[in-house]
Design an enzyme around this catalytic site. Structure first.
Site, mmCIF file in Angstrom:
data_model
loop_
_atom_site.group_PDB
_atom_site.id
_atom_site.type_symbol
_atom_site.label_atom_id
_atom_site.label_comp_id
_atom_site.label_asym_id
_atom_site.label_seq_id
_atom_site.Cartn_x
_atom_site.Cartn_y
_atom_site.Cartn_z
ATOM 1 N N TRP B 159 0.823 -1.211 0.000
ATOM 2 C CA TRP B 159 0.000 0.000 0.000
ATOM 3 C C TRP B 159 0.849 1.250 0.000
ATOM 4 O O TRP B 159 0.561 2.202 -0.755
ATOM 5 C CB TRP B 159 -1.001 -0.034 1.152
ATOM 6 C CG TRP B 159 -2.040 -1.078 0.890
ATOM 7 C CD1 TRP B 159 -2.155 -2.299 1.478
ATOM 8 C CD2 TRP B 159 -3.065 -1.026 -0.120
ATOM 9 N NE1 TRP B 159 -3.195 -3.000 0.907
ATOM 10 C CE2 TRP B 159 -3.774 -2.245 -0.070
ATOM 11 C CE3 TRP B 159 -3.458 -0.064 -1.059
ATOM 12 C CZ2 TRP B 159 -4.842 -2.537 -0.923
ATOM 13 C CZ3 TRP B 159 -4.523 -0.338 -1.905
ATOM 14 C CH2 TRP B 159 -5.202 -1.560 -1.833
ATOM 15 N N ASP B 231 -1.406 6.794 5.922
ATOM 16 C CA ASP B 231 -2.538 5.956 5.525
ATOM 17 C C ASP B 231 -2.776 4.978 6.675
ATOM 18 O O ASP B 231 -1.950 4.124 6.951
ATOM 19 C CB ASP B 231 -2.171 5.207 4.233
ATOM 20 C CG ASP B 231 -3.231 4.186 3.834
ATOM 21 O OD1 ASP B 231 -4.262 4.066 4.512
ATOM 22 O OD2 ASP B 231 -3.009 3.504 2.808
ATOM 23 N N LYS B 255 -12.338 -1.564 7.172
ATOM 24 C CA LYS B 255 -11.598 -2.520 7.996
ATOM 25 C C LYS B 255 -12.189 -2.498 9.418
ATOM 26 O O LYS B 255 -12.804 -3.454 9.844
ATOM 27 C CB LYS B 255 -10.123 -2.155 8.054
ATOM 28 C CG LYS B 255 -9.506 -1.749 6.733
ATOM 29 C CD LYS B 255 -9.370 -2.887 5.746
ATOM 30 C CE LYS B 255 -8.626 -2.420 4.493
ATOM 31 N NZ LYS B 255 -8.455 -3.477 3.522
#
Lengths: 420, 420
Positions: B159, B231, B255
């Site tokens: 990511w 992030d 999530k």
């Protein structure tokens, strides 16, 4: 070690009570439910309580909101029934991997049902995106134009104006017609449009949600290589459309086909793959087309609701029939306005009045607040016009029942009689 | 003309059956429901059908998906109960205008509860956006950098690598550390980081969902004027965070805090308003900050679910307690791996192992498929490692009950005993 059985879904439909004008369908649900299962061993007796307060609405009301907007009652009931345990998976649809078999089936069915509804050929990609039509205002020129390219915009209301303004960042955007001086009440004659011969596309907004003007047919770009591009957010799937006339159609879902949070783009495949280098990855159609809208996590729940709505529209027989229903609903509303001897006024030119959003004013504008308040008391809500234009607006999308519009026009006549 | 009363919500909680290890809470719901109303006149008798097939799961299973992921069962039940008729409004929350009083209360409560949970001061804007963290990979440099500005990236997994690559479109992005050669199993020592003195920000990914490495504390940008940007998609609200150390935190919701379709950005207010001219309108933080995330139609339903999750986290006592629970869950799972005599292997350096995503392999890798299949049969699903790395991954976000991890470790020990 599999869990043992538990009670199953039971949907009880009660007949409408004659005293209630509302579509007060009632469902008795067992949360951890399973489809296609035996119901015979569950027995329920529901006895009505007396109303706790007559002012508290207990059933469905008629919601004339411009979006997010009313959804088919059957879709909401199905979503509710399935929310806890989707098809016996032990999970909510909200909790599922977007790469799992359950959601894969959902998004594929959403796409194939939409292709059926609109007759979309394999020459087009169908993309499920995020960010609303407003994101497409940027994505369209970023994907279809090089920075110096020219593109033509017809501005028939606030939304096409926003599209035009945003496009100026990314291409040479030309305003070739504007209805602003006439307060956005018209659509131009197509033969009088002075299109630019080098324009890469001609952009229109199929239906202006705020001003209530709707294209009844579509202009052709004068340049044979140019594309017709349409924002159809507020009349998407409200009638048949010949998709082959368009290079690109995009629509936020939250009017006719779903909740907010998903935007659908129908893009001719040969146009994909030429985004400007400064295009953010999530605005590049190629990224989404190459990964079947699963480049990153899509808005799964919103897509699931769209899938239920598409299924419902197909079960209704498709968009030709849906259009007829919409014409009938809009017909009685516009007739009531036009036959009110000027008590109610719709400013939009008759030939381009929207079947979706019906804006009107009261001759005695000081009565508008009372009109909206009284309607709300009678279970018809969200009738206030957009804050930029005022007045009254009745949004009557696919999912607004005919009974809702009937009730509104009865109320309008009664209101006029009571407040002459 | 108000509608008359109708049956009301009835939530029946059945005790867990001793024979079932699942948290099989069952709710009997009447769809058009109203809160705080009399239940006494509804009587129901539910008699269990025999199981149609023992292989069909009827209750909750343990869902170890990496996202969309398991949500608190109480949140799903509440959402289900409210879905047809939100707080007696006669509408679903999905159908409501984003500018109406009901949704206004929802989004304001979501923001204020999140501010409480994370101790976010008024120096920061809290934005509810669309497009996932991937959209933020573009928005961050577009909002924080002029085109020639420099920014530093620490790449600890897939990511942060994506964030680094996307930023190269919009600024001079520097890769100052990469864990790629060690297969993304480490976090660098902060004092060894060679930051660029002119970097506008230092970007990290707080928790790498695929590789299972998590920052336990945070580096400071060496340039006093530079910003730390994170992030936090996959560990957002899993533990307390000192927001004041960051210029910007962003996170996809799917999530720990909601379904997919909403992305939360926490942005220091003085950083807002300097977006590059080529920034698409929907990627400009100023647009969203100035309109309290209502510039266009937000993803209302996803925000509503986040609001329910935030409320639930506050009811649990806040994030310090949540972190303790997460440590306990991850603890027994990592212990099981480490005490398996190499039967199970987690490649991540112990000090930076994620509390959220636990990737591991089996020494006998040909048994992994069987492991995942047998676990699924016992009601533990989505354990397959990300397609880019293989193996097994157990995502154990906030909403994964301790019982789920207990069951997983019992299964792991049993599997090891059965397949020595």
């Amino acid at each position: 070690m599999a869990a043992s059985s538990s009670p199953h879904a039971l949907l009880v439909q009660q007949p409408l009570r004659p005293s209630s004008p509302l579509p007060c369908k009632q469902a008795l649900l067992v949360a951890p439910l399973r489809r296609k299962t035996r119901l015979s061993t569950i027995s329920c007796t529901a006895v009505r309580s007396p109303p706790v307060s007559p002012s508290v609405a207990t059933g469905r009301i008629f919601n004339f909101a411009a979006g997010p907007a009313t959804l088919p009652e059957s879709v909401i009931l199905k979503a509710q029934a399935e929310l806890y345990n989707y098809h016996g998976s032990g999970m909510s649809i909200m909790e599922m991997s977007h790469r799992g078999k359950e959601f894969d089936a959902v998004i594929k069915k959403a796409e194939s049902d939409l292709r059926l509804l609109l007759g979309i050929s394999d020459d087009y990609a169908v993309l499920f995106l995020q960010g609303g039509a407003t994101t497409q205002f940027s994505a369209v020129p970023l994907n279809l134009c090089a920075p110096g390219d020219s593109a033509d915009f017809v501005v028939t209301g606030s939304w096409s104006d926003k599209a035009f303004k945003e496009a100026q960042k990314f291409c040479k955007a030309n305003l070739i017609w504007s209805g602003k001086s006439e307060k956005y009440t018209k659509i131009p004659a197509f033969d009088g449009l002075e299109q630019n011969p080098d324009a890469k596309f001609l952009h229109i907004c199929g239906n202006e949600t705020i001003h209530g003007v709707e294209f009844k047919n579509y202009p052709s770009p004068s340049n044979k290589n140019a594309l017709l591009v349409a924002d159809m957010s507020s009349n998407f799937c409200s009638k048949p459309v010949d998709v082959s006339k368009f290079g690109l159609i995009y629509a936020g879902a939250q009017k006719n086909v779903g909740p907010s949070g998903v935007t659908i783009a129908i893009v001719r495949k040969d146009l994909i793959g030429n985004a400007q280098p400064i295009t953010p990855v999530m605005l590049d159609y190629k990224i989404h087309a190459d990964s079947a809208s699963l480049y990153n996590t899509p808005p799964c729940f919103a897509i699931y609701i769209c899938a239920l709505v598409f299924e419902d529209l197909l079960e209704q027989g498709g968009l030709a029939g849906v259009e007829k229903k919409n014409q009938k609903k809009a017909g009685i509303l516009y007739d009531t306005i036009d036959e009110s001897n000027g008590y109610y006024v719709c400013p939009v030119e008759k030939s381009v009045r929207s079947l979706m959003n019906v804006p009107f004013t009261l001759k005695k504008s000081d009565l508008e607040k009372k009109f909206i308040e009284e309607a709300a008391k009678e279970g018809m809500v969200q009738l206030k016009g957009h804050r930029s234009v005022g007045g009254v607006r009745a949004s009557i999308y696919n999912a607004m029942p005919f009974a809702g519009v009937e009730k509104l026009v009865a109320f309008m006549k009664d209101f006029q009689a009571r407040h002459p």
